[in-house]
Motif scaffolding. Structure first.
Motif, mmCIF file in Angstrom:
data_model
loop_
_atom_site.group_PDB
_atom_site.id
_atom_site.type_symbol
_atom_site.label_atom_id
_atom_site.label_comp_id
_atom_site.label_asym_id
_atom_site.label_seq_id
_atom_site.Cartn_x
_atom_site.Cartn_y
_atom_site.Cartn_z
ATOM 1 N N GLN A 236 1.075 -1.232 -0.040
ATOM 2 C CA GLN A 236 -0.439 -0.005 0.247
ATOM 3 C C GLN A 236 0.897 0.958 0.117
ATOM 4 O O GLN A 236 0.491 2.553 -0.483
ATOM 5 C CB GLN A 236 -1.208 0.157 1.078
ATOM 6 C CG GLN A 236 -1.812 -0.928 0.964
ATOM 7 C CD GLN A 236 -2.967 -0.945 2.886
ATOM 8 O OE1 GLN A 236 -3.415 -0.181 2.643
ATOM 9 N NE2 GLN A 236 -2.853 -2.074 3.487
ATOM 10 N N ALA B 17 2.410 1.863 -3.100
ATOM 11 C CA ALA B 17 1.636 2.528 -4.558
ATOM 12 C C ALA B 17 0.944 3.503 -3.888
ATOM 13 O O ALA B 17 0.237 4.980 -4.849
ATOM 14 C CB ALA B 17 -0.098 1.516 -4.510
ATOM 15 N N THR C 146 -5.926 2.430 -1.996
ATOM 16 C CA THR C 146 -5.251 1.232 -2.675
ATOM 17 C C THR C 146 -6.638 1.014 -2.819
ATOM 18 O O THR C 146 -6.330 0.389 -3.944
ATOM 19 C CB THR C 146 -3.986 0.241 -1.878
ATOM 20 O OG1 THR C 146 -4.650 -0.292 -0.679
ATOM 21 C CG2 THR C 146 -2.704 1.351 -2.452
ATOM 22 N N LYS C 147 -7.408 0.612 -1.947
ATOM 23 C CA LYS C 147 -8.983 -0.757 -1.836
ATOM 24 C C LYS C 147 -9.859 0.175 -0.834
ATOM 25 O O LYS C 147 -9.567 0.463 0.300
ATOM 26 C CB LYS C 147 -8.488 -2.151 -2.295
ATOM 27 C CG LYS C 147 -7.233 -2.682 -2.825
ATOM 28 C CD LYS C 147 -7.126 -4.196 -2.019
ATOM 29 C CE LYS C 147 -6.307 -5.037 -3.025
ATOM 30 N NZ LYS C 147 -5.841 -6.264 -2.186
ATOM 31 N N LEU D 227 -7.459 3.718 -6.061
ATOM 32 C CA LEU D 227 -6.285 3.301 -6.841
ATOM 33 C C LEU D 227 -6.935 1.964 -7.553
ATOM 34 O O LEU D 227 -7.035 1.572 -8.791
ATOM 35 C CB LEU D 227 -5.204 3.143 -6.159
ATOM 36 C CG LEU D 227 -4.937 4.705 -5.573
ATOM 37 C CD1 LEU D 227 -3.537 4.150 -5.193
ATOM 38 C CD2 LEU D 227 -4.590 5.406 -6.659
ATOM 39 N N ASN D 228 -7.182 1.100 -7.804
ATOM 40 C CA ASN D 228 -7.731 -0.783 -7.552
ATOM 41 C C ASN D 228 -8.922 -0.292 -8.724
ATOM 42 O O ASN D 228 -9.181 -1.469 -9.738
ATOM 43 C CB ASN D 228 -7.425 -1.942 -6.504
ATOM 44 C CG ASN D 228 -9.017 -1.757 -5.603
ATOM 45 O OD1 ASN D 228 -9.394 -0.319 -5.062
ATOM 46 N ND2 ASN D 228 -9.687 -2.706 -5.231
#
Length: 182
Positions: A19, A22, A60-61, A89-90
């Motif tokens: 994470q 990212a 990130t999620k 992001l994902n």
């Protein structure tokens, strides 16, 4: 305008490396090792108290940010009130656009639907196991200590002290007391 990241893992045995990598382009990253179900997440609170109009929050999620759809929508509403964007992001979601906001709401609803299906399947499985005599459920640990609870009450101990001493919840002490009075 500042870009803030939020990274979270559930247990101390997990690490935040993926994470953090990212989110490397963020101005500051708030990070913590707390369960998503835990309402007390100090770093999330710090993030929400830090952001200002025009800022962006990156995760990130979705599951790193919120514990359920309601919580997610509360966070998004709070960010909206502060005029702060959210990027997941994902999923490529950015709530600064109408499409991004719609997608986020839809994905949150689908996640809640999946969770309710999981709970239904779990309940069905438990019912089948009970019918076969293979599932007895969790043992009633507090009620097994009813005699000790009642004895300590008679000795004048407070309900909280009894709960602490026996390793049960205070509500269990109240329940045992109520059952005994009936």
């Amino acid at each position: 305008m500042a870009v803030y990241g939020y990274a979270r893992v559930s247990t101390t045995g997990q690490n935040l490396d993926a994470q953090l990598a990212a989110l490397a382009d963020c101005d500051h990253i708030f990070q913590e090792k707390r369960s998503g179900a835990d309402k007390d997440r100090p770093e999330l609170e710090n993030l929400l108290n830090t952001v200002r109009a025009g800022d962006i929050v990156k995760v990130t999620k979705l599951c790193r940010l919120a514990r359920n759809t309601r919580h997610l929508l509360e966070i998004v509403e709070l960010l909206d009130e502060e005029e702060v964007g959210l990027q997941v992001l994902n999923l490529g979601i950015d709530t600064t656009s109408s499409t991004g906001r719609l997608l986020l709401t839809m994905i949150g609803a689908v996640a809640a639907f999946e969770r309710s299906l999981l709970l239904e399947r779990q309940a069905e499985g438990i019912a089948i196991a009970k019918a076969k005599g293979k599932y007895t459920g969790r043992q009633a640990t507090a009620r097994a200590q009813s005699d000790e609870v009642l004895e300590l009450l008679q000795q004048g101990h407070s309900k909280q002290a009894i709960a602490d001493k026996l390793g049960i919840s205070r509500s269990s002490v109240y329940r045992i007391t109520k059952d005994n009075n009936e």
